[in-house]
Motif scaffolding. Structure first.
Motif, PDB file in Angstrom:
ATOM      1  N   PRO A   1      71.039  -5.105   8.187  1.00 12.29           N
ATOM      2  CA  PRO A   1      71.456  -6.479   7.937  1.00 12.29           C
ATOM      3  C   PRO A   1      72.597  -6.931   8.838  1.00 12.29           C
ATOM      4  O   PRO A   1      72.959  -8.111   8.832  1.00 12.29           O
ATOM      5  CB  PRO A   1      71.898  -6.444   6.463  1.00 12.29           C
ATOM      6  CG  PRO A   1      72.347  -5.034   6.247  1.00 12.29           C
ATOM      7  CD  PRO A   1      71.425  -4.199   7.093  1.00 12.29           C
ATOM      8  N   THR A   2      73.198  -6.033   9.598  1.00 14.88           N
ATOM      9  CA  THR A   2      74.316  -6.445  10.436  1.00 14.88           C
ATOM     10  C   THR A   2      73.855  -7.211  11.681  1.00 14.88           C
ATOM     11  O   THR A   2      74.666  -7.822  12.351  1.00 14.88           O
ATOM     12  CB  THR A   2      75.160  -5.233  10.874  1.00 14.88           C
ATOM     13  OG1 THR A   2      74.333  -4.321  11.592  1.00 14.88           O
ATOM     14  CG2 THR A   2      75.766  -4.537   9.679  1.00 14.88           C
TER      15      THR A   2
ATOM     16  N   THR B   1      66.654  -3.619  14.309  1.00 17.34           N
ATOM     17  CA  THR B   1      65.930  -4.773  14.809  1.00 17.34           C
ATOM     18  C   THR B   1      65.436  -4.514  16.225  1.00 17.34           C
ATOM     19  O   THR B   1      66.145  -3.942  17.045  1.00 17.34           O
ATOM     20  CB  THR B   1      66.844  -6.017  14.804  1.00 17.34           C
ATOM     21  OG1 THR B   1      67.236  -6.300  13.459  1.00 17.34           O
ATOM     22  CG2 THR B   1      66.140  -7.232  15.385  1.00 17.34           C
TER      23      THR B   1
ATOM     24  N   ALA C   1      63.873 -18.740   6.138  1.00 18.84           N
ATOM     25  CA  ALA C   1      64.926 -18.601   7.141  1.00 18.84           C
ATOM     26  C   ALA C   1      64.886 -19.684   8.196  1.00 18.84           C
ATOM     27  O   ALA C   1      65.912 -20.070   8.745  1.00 18.84           O
ATOM     28  CB  ALA C   1      64.823 -17.224   7.817  1.00 18.84           C
TER      29      ALA C   1
ATOM     30  N   THR D   1      77.491 -15.367  16.708  1.00 19.92           N
ATOM     31  CA  THR D   1      76.222 -15.714  17.349  1.00 19.92           C
ATOM     32  C   THR D   1      76.297 -15.495  18.867  1.00 19.92           C
ATOM     33  O   THR D   1      75.621 -16.179  19.633  1.00 19.92           O
ATOM     34  CB  THR D   1      75.842 -17.172  17.057  1.00 19.92           C
ATOM     35  OG1 THR D   1      76.933 -18.034  17.414  1.00 19.92           O
ATOM     36  CG2 THR D   1      75.504 -17.363  15.591  1.00 19.92           C
TER      37      THR D   1
ATOM     38  N   ASP E   1      69.604 -19.728  19.022  1.00 19.49           N
ATOM     39  CA  ASP E   1      70.097 -19.093  17.798  1.00 19.49           C
ATOM     40  C   ASP E   1      71.270 -18.170  18.094  1.00 19.49           C
ATOM     41  O   ASP E   1      72.125 -17.958  17.234  1.00 19.49           O
ATOM     42  CB  ASP E   1      68.962 -18.313  17.132  1.00 19.49           C
ATOM     43  CG  ASP E   1      67.819 -19.234  16.733  1.00 19.49           C
ATOM     44  OD1 ASP E   1      68.075 -20.196  15.991  1.00 19.49           O
ATOM     45  OD2 ASP E   1      66.681 -18.998  17.165  1.00 19.49           O
TER      46      ASP E   1
ATOM     47  N   THR F   1      71.831 -10.314  12.522  1.00 17.67           N
ATOM     48  CA  THR F   1      71.185 -11.469  11.903  1.00 17.67           C
ATOM     49  C   THR F   1      70.916 -12.579  12.903  1.00 17.67           C
ATOM     50  O   THR F   1      70.584 -13.693  12.516  1.00 17.67           O
ATOM     51  CB  THR F   1      72.061 -12.013  10.759  1.00 17.67           C
ATOM     52  OG1 THR F   1      73.358 -12.347  11.285  1.00 17.67           O
ATOM     53  CG2 THR F   1      72.220 -10.993   9.653  1.00 17.67           C
TER      54      THR F   1
ATOM     55  N   ARG G   1      60.363 -15.526   6.205  1.00 18.80           N
ATOM     56  CA  ARG G   1      60.549 -16.114   7.536  1.00 18.80           C
ATOM     57  C   ARG G   1      60.527 -17.642   7.438  1.00 18.80           C
ATOM     58  O   ARG G   1      61.296 -18.323   8.115  1.00 18.80           O
ATOM     59  CB  ARG G   1      59.449 -15.623   8.481  1.00 18.80           C
ATOM     60  CG  ARG G   1      59.635 -16.079   9.908  1.00 18.80           C
ATOM     61  CD  ARG G   1      58.597 -15.447  10.816  1.00 18.80           C
ATOM     62  NE  ARG G   1      58.833 -14.015  10.942  1.00 18.80           N
ATOM     63  CZ  ARG G   1      57.918 -13.144  11.372  1.00 18.80           C
ATOM     64  NH1 ARG G   1      56.707 -13.573  11.701  1.00 18.80           N
ATOM     65  NH2 ARG G   1      58.218 -11.869  11.483  1.00 18.80           N
TER      66      ARG G   1
END
Length: 275
Positions: free
Chosen positions: A6-7, A180, A274, A64, A33, A9, A271
């Protein structure tokens, strides 16, 4: 099965921006993004010192922003890290990642390991196991160059077999260790149709994001990762049918449905939420 870390994103559209072009920083941040401020290939050797100063003087949101460093073990990487210490950025992309010990030494950072050499692809699984590695990405042209080749794609835009093998191997390494996976860029900026097909495949295959090199590519990638209304309706109907059936395996519209199929539907709805 490990869950995705989860780190990390950021995504699905990650836009590269040359670190020596600070006038592009804010525009890139507005359109994508996340931004990858590039201190490596996008910056000529004689412009790297200025790029580091630009990086320090023009901050973006660290949540980001990713900074791509030069290959670890080089003087350029040491200077990159010294500059990075003067910023708030803590997510870095390590170019030509292939030495797990060197990547592990970046303990104070979240690392995107960019596997873009033959040695890097072979080391992908070891890199994916490192606690500070939050994502893996692959690169086609450096990979083929490391093998002595001349092109990663055929004239029609399709990847050659070795590139597809490397892409798949990196995706499997990331997934096996709950990290990821980020798909590589599509270099033909004008071919938005080819980009759309590749991004749709990336999303369906399990890549969490795709990198890009031009702002016009961002909406194409976002669209590939955004389920259609029909996708959402089908997933919702399927999950409702599963709840009504109350069994592990059941038939729905002539097809067998079991746990993995339900996971696909759940991910489609996540998805959609999100996006």
């Amino acid at each position: 099965m490990p869950s995705i870390d989860p780190t990390f994103t950021m995504g699905p559209a990650l836009l590269f921006a040359p670190a020596d072009r600070p006038e592009r920083y804010a525009k890139a941040a507005e359109r994508a993004d996340a931004v990858i401020l590039d201190l490596e290939d996008a910056v000529a050797p004689d412009a790297k010192a200025r790029a580091r100063e630009d990086l320090i003087a023009n901050p973006l949101d660290p949540a980001t922003t990713i900074v791509r460093l030069n290959a670890l073990g080089t003087e350029a990487a040491a200077l990159d890290l010294a500059a990075l210490a003067r910023t708030g950025y803590r997510t870095v992309m390590v170019a030509k990642s292939q030495d797990p010990a060197a990547v592990a030494a970046l303990a104070g950072f979240h690392v995107v390991a960019l596997c873009e050499t033959a040695a890097g692809i072979v080391a992908a699984e070891a890199l994916a196991q490192l606690p500070n590695v939050v994502a893996l990405m692959w690169g086609a042209e450096d990979l083929v160059a490391s093998l002595g080749g001349t092109s990663s794609r055929f004239a029609d835009g399709r990847y050659r077999a070795i590139a597809m093998h490397a892409r798949s191997r990196m995706l499997l390494a990331a997934g096996a260790h709950g990290k990821t996976a980020i798909d590589s860029i599509y270099a033909d900026i004008a071919d938005l149709g080819g980009l759309a097909a590749e991004a749709e495949d990336a999303a369906a295959s399990g890549f969490g994001a795709k990198a890009c090199i031009h702002p016009h590519q961002v909406p194409v990638i976002r669209a590939a990762y955004r389920p259609t209304d029909a996708d959402v309706a089908a997933a919702t109907e399927l999950l409702a049918a599963a709840e009504a059936a109350g069994t592990g395996v059941f038939a729905f519209k002539g097809h067998m449905v079991d746990g993995p199929i339900l996971l696909h539907a759940q991910r489609t709805l996540r998805r959609a939420a999100a996006s």
